[in-house]
Design a protein around this motif. Structure first.
Motif, PDB file in Angstrom:
ATOM      1  N   GLU A  29       0.254  -0.867  -0.117  1.00  0.00           N
ATOM      2  CA  GLU A  29      -0.332   0.241   0.118  1.00  0.00           C
ATOM      3  C   GLU A  29       1.204   1.658   0.608  1.00  0.00           C
ATOM      4  O   GLU A  29       0.675   2.292  -0.736  1.00  0.00           O
ATOM      5  CB  GLU A  29      -1.324  -0.108   1.245  1.00  0.00           C
ATOM      6  CG  GLU A  29      -1.586   1.445   1.377  1.00  0.00           C
ATOM      7  CD  GLU A  29      -2.752   1.133   2.260  1.00  0.00           C
ATOM      8  OE1 GLU A  29      -3.728   2.455   2.594  1.00  0.00           O
ATOM      9  OE2 GLU A  29      -3.240   0.607   3.536  1.00  0.00           O
ATOM     10  N   ASN A  30       1.456   0.790   0.880  1.00  0.00           N
ATOM     11  CA  ASN A  30       2.410   2.554   0.692  1.00  0.00           C
ATOM     12  C   ASN A  30       3.553   2.652  -0.288  1.00  0.00           C
ATOM     13  O   ASN A  30       3.898   4.023  -0.784  1.00  0.00           O
ATOM     14  CB  ASN A  30       3.625   2.182   2.176  1.00  0.00           C
ATOM     15  CG  ASN A  30       3.046   3.201   3.164  1.00  0.00           C
ATOM     16  OD1 ASN A  30       1.714   3.317   3.364  1.00  0.00           O
ATOM     17  ND2 ASN A  30       3.647   1.864   4.415  1.00  0.00           N
ATOM     18  N   GLU A  31       3.960   1.826  -0.875  1.00  0.00           N
ATOM     19  CA  GLU A  31       4.735   1.392  -2.164  1.00  0.00           C
ATOM     20  C   GLU A  31       3.896   2.487  -3.465  1.00  0.00           C
ATOM     21  O   GLU A  31       3.930   3.046  -4.447  1.00  0.00           O
ATOM     22  CB  GLU A  31       5.161   0.407  -2.963  1.00  0.00           C
ATOM     23  CG  GLU A  31       6.367   0.237  -3.750  1.00  0.00           C
ATOM     24  CD  GLU A  31       7.223   0.628  -3.156  1.00  0.00           C
ATOM     25  OE1 GLU A  31       8.156   0.921  -4.479  1.00  0.00           O
ATOM     26  OE2 GLU A  31       7.911   0.747  -2.285  1.00  0.00           O
ATOM     27  N   LEU A  32       2.917   1.352  -3.297  1.00  0.00           N
ATOM     28  CA  LEU A  32       1.494   1.905  -4.725  1.00  0.00           C
ATOM     29  C   LEU A  32       1.323   4.028  -4.276  1.00  0.00           C
ATOM     30  O   LEU A  32       1.395   4.323  -5.102  1.00  0.00           O
ATOM     31  CB  LEU A  32       0.130   1.442  -4.441  1.00  0.00           C
ATOM     32  CG  LEU A  32       0.203  -0.013  -4.803  1.00  0.00           C
ATOM     33  CD1 LEU A  32      -0.499  -0.841  -5.054  1.00  0.00           C
ATOM     34  CD2 LEU A  32       1.064  -0.213  -6.993  1.00  0.00           C
ATOM     35  N   ARG A  33       1.028   3.580  -3.101  1.00  0.00           N
ATOM     36  CA  ARG A  33       0.939   6.039  -2.516  1.00  0.00           C
ATOM     37  C   ARG A  33       1.795   6.423  -3.606  1.00  0.00           C
ATOM     38  O   ARG A  33       1.681   7.531  -3.915  1.00  0.00           O
ATOM     39  CB  ARG A  33       0.690   5.792  -0.878  1.00  0.00           C
ATOM     40  CG  ARG A  33       0.304   7.150  -0.743  1.00  0.00           C
ATOM     41  CD  ARG A  33       0.253   6.994   0.822  1.00  0.00           C
ATOM     42  NE  ARG A  33      -1.458   6.543   1.432  1.00  0.00           N
ATOM     43  CZ  ARG A  33      -0.989   5.350   2.242  1.00  0.00           C
ATOM     44  NH1 ARG A  33       0.419   4.968   2.316  1.00  0.00           N
ATOM     45  NH2 ARG A  33      -2.336   4.515   2.768  1.00  0.00           N
ATOM     46  N   ALA A  34       3.956   5.997  -2.827  1.00  0.00           N
ATOM     47  CA  ALA A  34       4.414   6.795  -3.558  1.00  0.00           C
ATOM     48  C   ALA A  34       4.729   6.358  -4.835  1.00  0.00           C
ATOM     49  O   ALA A  34       4.965   7.446  -5.231  1.00  0.00           O
ATOM     50  CB  ALA A  34       5.569   6.019  -2.678  1.00  0.00           C
ATOM     51  N   LEU A  35       4.324   5.769  -5.598  1.00  0.00           N
ATOM     52  CA  LEU A  35       4.317   5.598  -7.020  1.00  0.00           C
ATOM     53  C   LEU A  35       2.888   6.118  -7.493  1.00  0.00           C
ATOM     54  O   LEU A  35       3.371   7.099  -8.588  1.00  0.00           O
ATOM     55  CB  LEU A  35       4.060   4.310  -7.611  1.00  0.00           C
ATOM     56  CG  LEU A  35       4.827   3.459  -7.218  1.00  0.00           C
ATOM     57  CD1 LEU A  35       4.560   2.192  -7.857  1.00  0.00           C
ATOM     58  CD2 LEU A  35       6.443   3.506  -8.073  1.00  0.00           C
TER      59      LEU A  35
END
Length: 79
Positions: A29-35
């Motif tokens: 979730e955090n990776e997708l948010r950053a992307l």
């Protein structure tokens, strides 16, 4: 904060994103948010970068222009 749900992603895409998140020490979730955040603001960053390049090119060609504020004030006061 609003939520977004994406359906029907290829499992290979999800696996790659999970691996990427793990390498970065993030949850998926955090990776997708950053992307998504990075991608959302990419056009603005690119425009700012291009504007800076144009300003630098103009400065290299004509030099630094003087501040016209005193001249404008003088002109206004003469009216």
């Amino acid at each position: 904060m609003p939520s977004v749900r994406i359906r029907d992603l290829d499992e290979r895409v999800i696996a790659e994103l999970k691996d990427r998140a793990k390498r970065h020490g993030n949850t998926l979730e955090n990776e997708l948010r950053a992307l998504l955040t990075d991608e959302a603001f990419r056009p603005r960053r690119e425009a700012a970068k291009r504007a800076k390049e144009v300003r630098e090119a103009i400065r290299a060609k004509v030099g630094t222009l003087s501040d016209s504020t005193p001249l404008i004030r003088e002109w206004r006061e003469s009216l």
